[in-house]
Every structure is written in C-alpha cells, then in structure tokens.
Design an enzyme around this catalytic site. Structure first.
Site, PDB file in Angstrom:
ATOM      1  N   LYS A 118      18.353  45.865   3.519  1.00  0.00           N
ATOM      2  CA  LYS A 118      18.097  44.741   4.442  1.00  0.00           C
ATOM      3  C   LYS A 118      19.093  43.606   4.247  1.00  0.00           C
ATOM      4  O   LYS A 118      19.523  42.977   5.207  1.00  0.00           O
ATOM      5  CB  LYS A 118      16.678  44.194   4.249  1.00  0.00           C
ATOM      6  N   GLU A 202      11.734  35.120   3.762  1.00  0.00           N
ATOM      7  CA  GLU A 202      11.755  34.834   5.199  1.00  0.00           C
ATOM      8  C   GLU A 202      10.538  34.017   5.579  1.00  0.00           C
ATOM      9  O   GLU A 202       9.456  34.224   5.017  1.00  0.00           O
ATOM     10  CB  GLU A 202      11.722  36.143   6.015  1.00  0.00           C
ATOM     11  N   HIS A 237       1.363  49.489   9.691  1.00  0.00           N
ATOM     12  CA  HIS A 237       2.768  49.883   9.844  1.00  0.00           C
ATOM     13  C   HIS A 237       2.949  51.287  10.399  1.00  0.00           C
ATOM     14  O   HIS A 237       4.043  51.829  10.407  1.00  0.00           O
ATOM     15  CB  HIS A 237       3.546  49.710   8.540  1.00  0.00           C
ATOM     16  N   ARG A 294      18.565  56.467  12.752  1.00  0.00           N
ATOM     17  CA  ARG A 294      18.120  57.826  13.068  1.00  0.00           C
ATOM     18  C   ARG A 294      17.549  57.844  14.482  1.00  0.00           C
ATOM     19  O   ARG A 294      17.375  56.793  15.100  1.00  0.00           O
ATOM     20  CB  ARG A 294      16.996  58.230  12.104  1.00  0.00           C
TER      21      ARG A 294
HETATM   22  C1  MV4 Z   1       7.902  40.205   9.269  1.00  0.00           C
HETATM   23  C2  MV4 Z   1       6.703  39.758   9.857  1.00  0.00           C
HETATM   24  C3  MV4 Z   1       6.548  38.404  10.023  1.00  0.00           C
HETATM   25  N1  MV4 Z   1       7.506  37.560   9.626  1.00  0.00           N
HETATM   26  N2  MV4 Z   1       8.829  39.313   8.896  1.00  0.00           N
HETATM   27  C4  MV4 Z   1       6.702  44.795   8.895  1.00  0.00           C
HETATM   28  C5  MV4 Z   1       7.552  45.995   8.901  1.00  0.00           C
HETATM   29  C6  MV4 Z   1       8.930  45.524   8.641  1.00  0.00           C
HETATM   30  N3  MV4 Z   1       9.863  46.230   9.471  1.00  0.00           N
HETATM   31  C7  MV4 Z   1       8.911  44.068   8.923  1.00  0.00           C
HETATM   32  N4  MV4 Z   1       7.549  43.695   9.120  1.00  0.00           N
HETATM   33  C8  MV4 Z   1       7.222  42.421   9.397  1.00  0.00           C
HETATM   34  N5  MV4 Z   1       8.143  41.500   9.067  1.00  0.00           N
HETATM   35  C9  MV4 Z   1       8.616  38.017   9.073  1.00  0.00           C
HETATM   36  N6  MV4 Z   1       9.540  37.149   8.670  1.00  0.00           N
HETATM   37  C10 MV4 Z   1       5.753  40.690  10.227  1.00  0.00           C
HETATM   38  C11 MV4 Z   1       6.004  42.031   9.988  1.00  0.00           C
HETATM   39  C12 MV4 Z   1       4.958  42.915  10.385  1.00  0.00           C
HETATM   40  C13 MV4 Z   1       5.132  43.841  11.400  1.00  0.00           C
HETATM   41  C14 MV4 Z   1       6.346  44.007  12.048  1.00  0.00           C
HETATM   42  C15 MV4 Z   1       6.510  44.926  13.036  1.00  0.00           C
HETATM   43  C16 MV4 Z   1       5.427  45.709  13.419  1.00  0.00           C
HETATM   44  C17 MV4 Z   1       4.243  45.588  12.802  1.00  0.00           C
HETATM   45  C18 MV4 Z   1       4.063  44.653  11.783  1.00  0.00           C
HETATM   46  C19 MV4 Z   1       2.832  44.533  11.161  1.00  0.00           C
HETATM   47  C20 MV4 Z   1       2.677  43.626  10.159  1.00  0.00           C
HETATM   48  C21 MV4 Z   1       3.739  42.831   9.761  1.00  0.00           C
END
Ligand code: MV4
Length: 505
Positions: A118, A202, A237, A294
């Site tokens: 990341k 973040e 997720h 992917r």
């Molecule tokens: C976040 C977020 C809120 N704020 N970052 C979860 C999976 C990963 N790809 C990043 N994720 C998140 N990052 C910040 N700064 C909330 C999530 C997140 C989320 C993101 C996408 C789809 C579903 C989710 C479920 C919970 C939290």
C-alpha cells in the site's frame, strides 16, 4: 508479438471455467490443473488436457508454482492465466514464469510489487494528481510522531498495514488515549501476518462507498478505463452484490475517477486488466485506496455494460497486441448486477455449509448469466472458497436488472446445502438498496440489527408453510410457472430471505 497457442489455467472452480471458455473461443489449446479434491470438477473436463498437481490443500496444489511451471514445460504450454486468488498476485511466481520463457497473462512482476504494497503504491502515484485519504504516505514507527499526525488529521483514524489489503491488518482508533496500544497491536499483527511491520495512518472515512474502476493497459503505453463497479454491499470485507454502473456517479465524476484510475495504472506501467479501488465519502469526494493487479471476481458486470470480454482482452494484451479501441470508443450500455452465491448459512452467522448439491438447477432466460463450476450431485469441497456461483443479470436499466435478479433467484434451485440466495432477495428488495442510497455499512445497518436478531415469528412460520405448499404444488404442475411465488404477499420485506430458505430453496 508472441502468439499464444496453448494456455494453462492455474486455478479452479468458476474462474478456471470462465477463462477456459474464452481461450476456446480464441482457438487456443487449453490445459487445466487440479488437486486431488477436484478430480471431477468441470474445469478438468472442459480443458483439452488436465494434470493433477497435488493433494487438496491449496499450498500443496494450486499454490505449487514450481510444479505448475513443470507441467507447462512438459506439455508445451506457452502461457499461464492465474485467475484470481492463488498465485494471481504473486510477483515471484510471475517472475519465475517469465524466466521459464512462458507468458504470464497479467501485469509485470514490477507492477505487481509496487501495487502489492500500500505504501509503495501511494508513493508511486505521488507524481500524479491522485487524491489520497489524509494521513501518512510513509511507514511510521515513532509513536509520538504518529500521535501528532493523528491529532492533525483528526480522530477517528485507521492504522493500516502496508502489506495488508482487503481489510486485513486495519485498526480503528477513536481517541489519542488508545493510540499507542493500538499502534503496537497493529505492528505486531502486521509482522506476524505479513512478515512486514510497516504501518501507516489514514483518517477514517465513515460510511464510505466502495467504488472501483476497471482498467486495461497494453504493452504500447495505451491505458483505458472501463468505468466503475459499485461494491459497497459487502459483509466483513466479502462482497455480496456488485453492480455497474454505480447509481451515485455523475458523468463528470465518472470521467474524473476514470482519469485518476488510468493515472494510477500509468504510475506503474500497468499492462493487462487491473482494478483501482476508491473510497467515496458522503460528500462525493473520492480517495485512491489500492490497486488489485488481477482479474476480479466481479469482472462480469463490466463485461455486460461494455460488451467486452475481459479475458480475451487480457490474452490479446499478453500476446503484445495493442488495444483495439480508445477511451472515446467506450460507453456504458444498460445495467448489470452480480450476486455471489455462497455455500453459507445466513441464519447461522454465514457459517460455511458444506455438502452435496442434491438439486442444482440454474436460472435461464433473458439477461441472465451464471458463472459457476458445479453440477447437480457434486460435493462442495471444504478446502477452498465457499462461493458456488456468480449470478449476473443485465437489463436496460437498474430496475430491469433488479427485477431479473429477483426472478433468477426464484428460478435457481439449490438443495442439499444452505446458500446466500435468499439473502440476495432480502437485499434486492430493501428500500435502501432499491433507492441506491447505501454505503459499506449496509449489511451491518440493515441486516444484523433488524433481521438476524429476530427469531422467526409465528406469522413468518405460517407464511413459510403456505409458501412451501404453494411451491410444491407449482413444481408438481407446470415447470417454473413463474408467478412470483416468493414475491407473493411480501408484507414483511425484512425477512423474505427466510421464507425462501424455509421453502427449501
Ligand atoms: C478505509 C475505510 C475508511 N477510511 N480507509 C477495507 C478494505 C480495504 N481495501 C480498505 N478498507 C477500508 N478502508 C479509510 N481511511 C473503510 C474501509 C472499509 C471498507 C472499504 C471498502 C469496502 C468495504 C469496507 C468495509 C469496511 C471498511
């Protein structure tokens, strides 16, 4: 240009079959690999040749890169398609494939390395004007400094593992007092899970939507985007429903996010099909999160609205062909939905349900596509992902795609195991889903609280019994007289999925 003549698919299940089908259409010879648990799997029968690569456990079979390359050498295979999961994002494997003189259908190992981390992804895009969530773009190990930054950014904040992804290695911190402890936990977790304790900070975006953009790049510097997929309906997720296009994007925002996604791809000289993940906040600000290097599970919704075959495009790019279209040639037609059908029991906290598919009858008809890897009578192996199928519907607009999905769920007959099919009906009928006004908290907000805690009421049990009787009568009579039995008298939208389940569907 190195024309591919024989393709090995280093995967199993629905995606192996999906890739084999496109390869066949292109006139390629095909090779499947399989584990001892998959001897009777459809992908094994579908391919021209199939080789067993080991015992059921993934690490002994589908993850044995060395063995897979051996098979390629023995059978004169000139390209490997990794599908998703397993070896698909393993840069070392991609490098080994290349070193063996075999084409890896996917991006370069360098691009995979950059985007696999990341922080290096954030650093790579810094030369471009890509919005990032406020926080740190570098690993942070000094607790005092980290605290200062957290105060600046403002609580709540997330501590994320640089080597994490898909929700792994994230810690939510509400206030400065918890910061030090949470940071230590995050570092320890990251170290033991990924062998890399790098973490960053973040600002926590509350109630975001998860929107991702499909990109496609060739080896001649051309990169286009294929619009977005809305993936906010997920549980822990694990995505449940995806759609394209998203109902919140305006044409202007879509174009802007698309441009950013192309720049993210450009930042790592991306080739092939990739996905750029964004968070969209309630003010419709978007932030780049990560890039998946992917083909994704949910790629069919993009295929439906663009008319492209993404697997064919991947193979053509891997052969060194330039893209046959430019950005301005692409447009969105219609609307597509994908429901992931898992062998899980929604009544029992979505615990994986294994067993035999006693009845397995797929839905058919206009606008319905089923990507699966099973047939009636087969067992769902315990060793792999519990996804049975992807049910995809397409319509002229969102409303038609939803109606077709509800109709397709009714037609789908699965017995022998519990599935998330009925849960799909619940989501698709929910006012928040229908209106398009939802975010990544949808299931948390609307399912656990209102439905799972409910014990079936006598009224519900009665409805279920009536429904079951009705369905039985129908099945004895004409085949699939689809009069909306499951939809009949839906006075309690909250629990339709239960009715479905109790009716044995
Ligand atoms: C976040 C977020 C809120 N704020 N970052 C979860 C999976 C990963 N790809 C990043 N994720 C998140 N990052 C910040 N700064 C909330 C999530 C997140 C989320 C993101 C996408 C789809 C579903 C989710 C479920 C919970 C939290």
């Amino acid at each position: 240009m190195t024309k591919i003549t024989k393709l090995l698919v280093a995967n199993r299940g629905e995606i192996a079959l999906r890739v084999l089908r496109s390869a066949r259409e292109m006139g390629l010879q095909t090779v499947a690999i399989y584990s001892e648990a998959d001897r009777n799997a459809l992908h094994v029968r579908y391919a021209d040749e199939a080789v067993c690569v080991g015992p059921p456990a993934s690490k002994d079979s589908y993850l044995r890169g060395d063995k897979i390359i051996e098979v390629c050498k023995e059978l004169g295979v000139d390209a490997i398609h990794p599908g998703y999961g397993f070896l698909s994002e393993n840069a070392d494997f991609a490098r080994m494939v290349k070193a063996a003189g075999i084409t890896f259908v996917g991006p370069s190992p360098e691009a995979m390395n950059i985007m696999g981390d990341k922080l290096s992804a954030k650093q790579a895009v810094q030369a471009y004007n890509i919005p990032l969530v406020p926080g740190t773009a570098e690993a942070i190990s000094d607790v005092e400094e980290a605290k200062r930054i957290a105060e600046q950014v403002g609580f709540p904040i997330l501590i994320k593992a640089s080597a994490g992804g898909g929700g792994k290695g994230m810690r939510l911190v509400h206030a400065a007092a918890e910061f030090e402890e949470q940071m230590q936990l995050a570092i320890n977790e990251a170290t033991s899970a990924f062998g890399d304790g790098s973490v960053f900070i973040e600002k926590f975006v509350t109630g975001p939507r998860h929107i991702e953009i499909q990109v496609l790049g060739d080896e001649h510097g051309n990169i286009v985007h294929l619009f977005e997929r809305e993936c906010s309906i997920q549980r822990r997720h694990q995505k449940v429903i995806e759609e394209a296009p998203s109902s919140v994007l305006t044409p202007a925002l879509r174009a802007e996010m698309g441009r950013c996604a192309v720049d993210v791809a450009r930042a790592c000289n991306y080739t092939g099909a990739g996905t750029v993940e964004f968070l969209l906040d309630d003010q419709r600000n978007f932030y780049f999160l990560e890039m998946n290097t992917r083909l994704q599970v949910e790629h069919p919704v993009t295929e439906m609205i663009t008319g492209l075959d993404l697997v064919k495009e991947q193979i053509k790019v891997a052969q060194g062909e330039p893209l046959s279209f430019r950005q301005e040639d692409l447009s969105i037609t219609g609307h597509a939905l994908e429901l992931r059908v898992y062998a899980e029991d929604p009544q029992n906290n979505f615990l994986p349900d294994i067993g035999r598919l006693q009845t397995y009858v797929r839905p058919q008809g206009p606008g319905v596509r089923v990507d699966d890897g099973f047939e009636q009578g087969m067992d769902i192996p315990i060793y792999y992902d519990p996804m049975i199928a992807k049910l995809v519907t397409y319509g002229a607009n969102r409303q038609e795609a939803i109606a077709r999905m509800l109709r397709a769920i009714e037609e789908y007959q699965i017995t022998g195991i519990e599935t998330t099919l009925g849960f799909g009906t619940y989501v698709l009928r929910h006012p928040a889903f229908v209106s398009g006004d939802f975010d990544t908290n949808f299931i948390k907000d609307h399912f656990q609280s209102s439905v799972l805690q409910q014990t079936p009421s006598p009224e519900l049990a009665r409805l279920a019994a009536v429904l079951a009787a009705k369905l039985l009568t129908e099945q004895k009579g004409a085949a699939m007289a689809s009069n909306g039995a499951a939809a009949g008298g839906a006075a309690v939208p909250v629990s339709n999925w239960k009715k479905n389940r109790l009716a044995g569907r």
